[in-house]
Design an enzyme around this catalytic site. Structure first.
Site, PDB file in Angstrom:
ATOM      1  NE  ARG A 329      -4.171  -3.136   1.853  1.00 13.36           N
ATOM      2  CZ  ARG A 329      -5.445  -3.178   2.175  1.00 13.36           C
ATOM      3  NH1 ARG A 329      -5.832  -3.813   3.255  1.00 13.36           N
ATOM      4  NH2 ARG A 329      -6.336  -2.615   1.398  1.00 13.36           N
ATOM      5  CB  CYS A 362       6.575   7.391  18.574  1.00 13.93           C
ATOM      6  SG  CYS A 362       7.848   6.371  19.292  1.00 13.93           S
ATOM      7  CE1 TYR A 391      -0.238  -3.588  -4.035  1.00 13.44           C
ATOM      8  CE2 TYR A 391      -2.316  -4.743  -3.703  1.00 13.44           C
ATOM      9  CZ  TYR A 391      -1.371  -4.190  -4.548  1.00 13.44           C
ATOM     10  OH  TYR A 391      -1.573  -4.250  -5.899  1.00 13.44           O
TER      11      TYR A 391
END
Ligand SMILES: *Cc1c(COP(=O)(O)O)cnc(C)c1O
Length: 433
Positions: A329, A362, A391
């Site tokens: 999120r 990364c 979520y």
């Protein structure tokens, strides 16, 4: 009885520490103990918080005939679905996978399922017809035809609502705003009228309602009122044209606070209920509601441990063992989840510092927070990322071949693992050489 907020600090008494310490609990269970037992990263949910929010939401609508259909995509853990079913509520699904989950968790809930989504496949429609779901929220003329054909072929009758696109803005992140004309969702009201006529002519379809969903994380209840007003006048028009409109599905989308403020959710639910119910007064419809985030969001935390501290170009970083694959999120929506230490020591609190909290992936986008103020957090310390029940895990992935974290459901004094940590074998299970 323990009341939400389910995540609160409690003073712990220990002769080993000189300074008084406080520790974050989930209801009666210390989070540090769960991290010790199950490792990190780790999702922890409060069953009590979910039940309390569900019943408060339900109670807010007591003035109107209604059914709460929990939006499965917010958190689709089987254990949570079962909890919702046992509390007597229905479900809003958006895929065949979600249908299977609900049937798995609670086979008897089929008759309380509404199926939303712009791209239902024939297979998904078939399975839902066979299960005998309550309502298909149809989003296009083509979908209506496919539904009619499929229902006819399997000798079923499908109850239909057209999801209308009210062409109204909702103040939220553009990715989760769904009610404008140029969005892919729903059918513009002028076109919907024609679809109702078409549905009414088809023997395998039964016109049953009108649905609307304008987006997610919407805090201004006037947006919902405006959408329902358009739906209400459309219901009147449809009835005049001879359609039997029993249901109005008001969708979901009610916001939760992510900034650490804890306003009274009962009052928020009531204000929302007033906004949604008022335009429907006198219509005698059965209201369907599809809350997701508002039910489970504040009921979960993501626990993570600080692996390393480092400073780059004068910027301080806490590198933690959770990453954007566990909680996307912040990266996806710019969400700002409150992050707090699981253990608050007197000594740490004195040395506040500005820091970024980042994961090991990364990508520079792999962050949970930027330049937030935290007390001095040593390596090895536990952090809790709050309000991650919605979520969070449901948007989790195996990015960088990371293993998905376990999930724990706390119920009062007991804690139950409802999903185990993935193992390397889970990653490659479906592949061949
Ligand atoms: C996502 C969604 C919901 C739930 O939204 P929340 O913001 O979690 O309440 C409800 N209905 C539909 C159709 C959705 O797509």
């Amino acid at each position: 009885m323990i009341r939400p907020p389910s995540f609160a600090y409690r003073r712990i008494v220990s002769s080993a520490v000189r300074h008084p310490e406080r520790e974050l609990f989930c209801d009666a269970v210390p989070l540090a103990g769960l991290a010790e037992e199950y490792g990190t990263p780790l999702y922890v949910y409060s069953a009590l918080a979910i039940r309390t929010r569900l019943s408060a939401f339900d109670a807010a609508f007591r003035g109107i005939r209604h059914t709460v259909c929990y939006s499965v995509k917010a958190n689709s853990s089987l254990a949570i679905l079962r909890l919702v079913a046992r509390a007597g509520h229905g479900f809003d699904i958006v895929s065949g996978g979600e249908l299977e989950r609900v049937l798995w968790a609670s086979p008897r809930s089929a008759s309380r399922i509404v199926f939303s989504g712009v791209g239902k496949t024939r297979d998904e429609i078939t399975r839902a017809l066979r299960a005998g779901i309550l309502l298909f929220n149809v989003e296009s003329a083509s979908e209506l035809r496919v539904l009619a054909e499929t229902a006819e072929r399997f000798n079923r009758q499908a109850r239909v609502a057209i999801r209308v696109n009210p062409d109204l803005p909702a103040k939220t992140h553009p990715y989760i705003s769904t009610g404008l004309r140029h969005h892919k969702f729903g059918v513009p009201i002028p076109d919907a009228e024609r679809l109702y006529a078409e549905a009414a002519r088809h023997p395998a379809l039964r016109v049953a309602g009108v649905s609307v969903h304008i987006g997610s994380q919407i805090s201004d209840v006037r947006s919902f009122a405006a959408a329902i007003e358009r739906v209400a006048s459309f219901v009147v028009r449809l009835r005049r044209a001879g359609h039997s409109i029993h249901y109005v599905d008001g969708g979901g989308g009610l916001a939760i606070p992510y900034n650490g403020s804890r306003p009274d959710f009962r009052r928020q639910f009531s204000a929302y209920a007033r906004a949604v119910s008022r335009p429907l007064r006198g219509l005698g419809v059965h209201l369907l509601l599809e809350p997701g985030r508002a039910i489970v969001g504040p009921a979960g935390v993501l626990l993570t441990r600080v692996l390393y501290r480092k400073t780059n170009g004068g910027r301080r970083f806490l590198i933690v063992d959770a990453a954007m694959n566990d909680l996307i999120r912040p990266t996806l929506y710019g969400a700002q989840h409150e992050i707090v230490p699981v253990r608050l020591t007197h000594a740490g609190a004195a040395r506040g510092e500005k820091t970024d909290v980042v994961g090991p992936i990364c990508e520079t986008g792999d962050f949970f927070a930027r330049r937030i103020h935290l007390p001095g957090i040593p390596e090895g310390a536990l952090l809790a990322i709050l309000d991650t029940g919605a979520y969070g895990a449901s948007l989790g992935s195996n990015l960088n071949s990371r293993l998905k974290p376990p999930e724990i459901l706390v119920d009062g004094r007991s804690a139950r693992r409802i999903r185990r940590r993935e193992r390397a074998g889970d990653l490659i299970r479906l592949e061949s050489l």
